[in-house]
Design a protein around this motif. Structure first.
Motif, short mmCIF file in Angstrom:
data_model
loop_
_atom_site.label_atom_id
_atom_site.label_comp_id
_atom_site.label_asym_id
_atom_site.label_seq_id
_atom_site.Cartn_x
_atom_site.Cartn_y
_atom_site.Cartn_z
N GLU A 134 62.12 -36.23 -32.78
CA GLU A 134 60.83 -35.53 -32.90
C GLU A 134 60.82 -34.25 -32.08
OE1 GLU A 134 58.84 -36.17 -35.11
OE2 GLU A 134 58.43 -38.30 -35.35
N VAL A 135 61.48 -34.27 -30.92
CA VAL A 135 61.56 -33.04 -30.10
C VAL A 135 62.32 -31.96 -30.88
CG1 VAL A 135 62.53 -32.01 -28.01
CG2 VAL A 135 61.45 -34.28 -27.91
N LYS A 136 63.40 -32.39 -31.55
CA LYS A 136 64.25 -31.41 -32.26
C LYS A 136 63.61 -30.91 -33.55
CE LYS A 136 68.72 -33.02 -30.64
NZ LYS A 136 69.92 -33.75 -31.00
N ASN A 137 62.87 -31.79 -34.25
CA ASN A 137 62.38 -31.38 -35.57
C ASN A 137 60.95 -30.84 -35.56
OD1 ASN A 137 60.60 -33.55 -35.57
ND2 ASN A 137 61.88 -34.86 -36.84
N GLY A 138 60.39 -30.64 -34.38
CA GLY A 138 59.05 -30.05 -34.30
C GLY A 138 57.92 -31.05 -34.48
N GLY A 139 58.25 -32.33 -34.52
CA GLY A 139 57.22 -33.36 -34.67
C GLY A 139 56.39 -33.57 -33.41
N TRP A 140 56.85 -33.00 -32.31
CA TRP A 140 56.14 -33.14 -31.01
C TRP A 140 55.06 -32.06 -30.96
CZ3 TRP A 140 58.76 -31.61 -25.72
CH2 TRP A 140 57.90 -31.95 -24.67
#
Ligand code: NDP
Ligand code: DGY
Length: 329
Positions: A134-140
């Protein structure tokens, strides 16, 4: 050491092994080493060819050593040394019939495997791979009260299936997290369980009462397929399942069903069947399943020590002397 014909004994290694092991074999000067000079498994035909006439065989858990291999080796074979503590890949009845000794690598990998199992349990229960993704894919998008919640060990009941060397080392490491009850199952109660206040219970009790189930038993005809539909159906919906023993202890279709239907919360697997698990395997589509590539004992120092021990076991078998770790069977 020489054969009656004045030649060095022949040993076959089914893979490149850690240099610590190679050095011991070379320094001993008692055998002529031939090896499958690769980091990838030897093909069956090459194994059958390579082992011909060998006095010693050093193998890995991925090599099936059965009657066909023993027959291909022929009557010279005195010793099989496996670079593993698990020996379910060895046909012990056939080996015994031929009077061949077996060396393995217990104890030296216990700490590394227990450490990895605890890491896998925490990663699975606290959803670390999902969080990293999630940190990498912008889900955060923000700190959210109900986002990526998992399960904690404090106040929990942990069930260890197989409180042997590794199971016990896992239990010792988990207790300081505030575990309330430690249940274990196996064939016999263990005196060492007292150290972790372990309660010896029937498997059904362990399965239904545990918040975390850790499988650390050996693979035997009794444990093969033990974790199946009936097993998962008795688990709590909030429970986390972890396996670092052998893949075939688990029925993976039943595990997939239990994970995808919400019957159980999550699973962490260091071992699967087959290995490697095909990249299109259904388990790999699930967010609540964390799969590692059988890396329990994979620390540099542990693998070095395993390499050295397997070489010493091989030499002991060749020379007819004590092996540091001989399997009695
Ligand atoms: P041990 O022999 O010390 O422990 C094995 C345990 O399995 C024993 O406590 C035994 O209990 C238990 N067991 C046997 N049969 C059953 C059964 N029917 N039900 C429940 N428990 C059972 O071995 P280790 O702890 O050193 O290693 C255990 C296994 O871990 C290895 O065989 C290997 O498969 C796996 N392993 C995996 C690694 C990885 O990289 N993931 C690394 C190293 C090992 P009892 O004495 O009562 O029979
Ligand atoms: C073993 O030793 O049995 C493991 O699976 C690998 O270290």
């Amino acid at each position: 050491m020489q054969t009656a014909a004045g030649k060095l004994m022949k040993v076959f290694l089914t893979r490149r092994i850690p240099p610590e092991g190679m050095k011991i074999l070379s320094a001993a000067g008692v055998c002529e080493v031939s090896l499958w000079d690769s980091d990838e498994p030897v093909q069956r035909a090459d194994l059958l060819k390579g082992v011909q006439g060998a006095h010693g065989l050093l193998c890995l858990l991925s090599d099936k050593i059965d009657a066909e291999v023993l027959d291909a080796a022929g009557p010279n074979l005195k010793v099989i040394s496996t670079l593993s503590v698990g020996y379910d890949h060895l046909a012990l009845d056939e080996i015994k019939k031929r009077g061949i000794r077996v060396g393995y690598t217990p104890d030296v990998l216990t700490d590394a495997t227990a450490e990895l199992t605890v890491a896998l349990l925490l990663a699975t229960a606290r959803r670390l791979p999902e969080g990293v993704e999630e940190v990498k894919n912008g889900g955060w998008s923000s700190w959210k009260p109900l986002w990526l919640c998992g399960y904690g060990l404090s106040g929990s009941t942990v069930g260890v299936i197989g409180l042997g060397r590794i199971g016990m080392a896992i239990a010792r490491r988990l207790m300081p997290f505030g575990v309330k009850r430690l249940l274990y199952s196996g064939r016999t109660a263990k005196a060492h369980a007292a150290e972790v206040n372990g309660e010896f219970v029937p498997l059904d009790t362990l399965v239904s009462e545990s918040d975390f189930i850790v499988v650390s038993c050996s693979l035997t005809p009794e444990t093969q397929g033990m974790c199946d539909k009936a097993f998962f159906s008795k688990m709590k919906n909030t429970a986390v399942f972890v396996n670092s023993s052998r893949g075939t202890v688990v029925n993976q279709e039943d595990l997939y069903e239990a994970l995808s239907s919400g019957q159980i919360a999550a699973a962490g697997l260091d071992v699967t069947t087959p290995e490697p698990l095909p990249t299109n395997h259904p388990l790999l589509t699930l967010k609540n399943c964390v799969v590692l590539p059988h890396i329990g004992s994979a620390t540099y120092s542990t693998r070095g020590i395993m390499g050295a021990l397997s070489a010493q076991n091989l030499l002991g078998g060749l020379q007819g002397t004590d092996m540091p770790s001989e399997l009695t069977f």
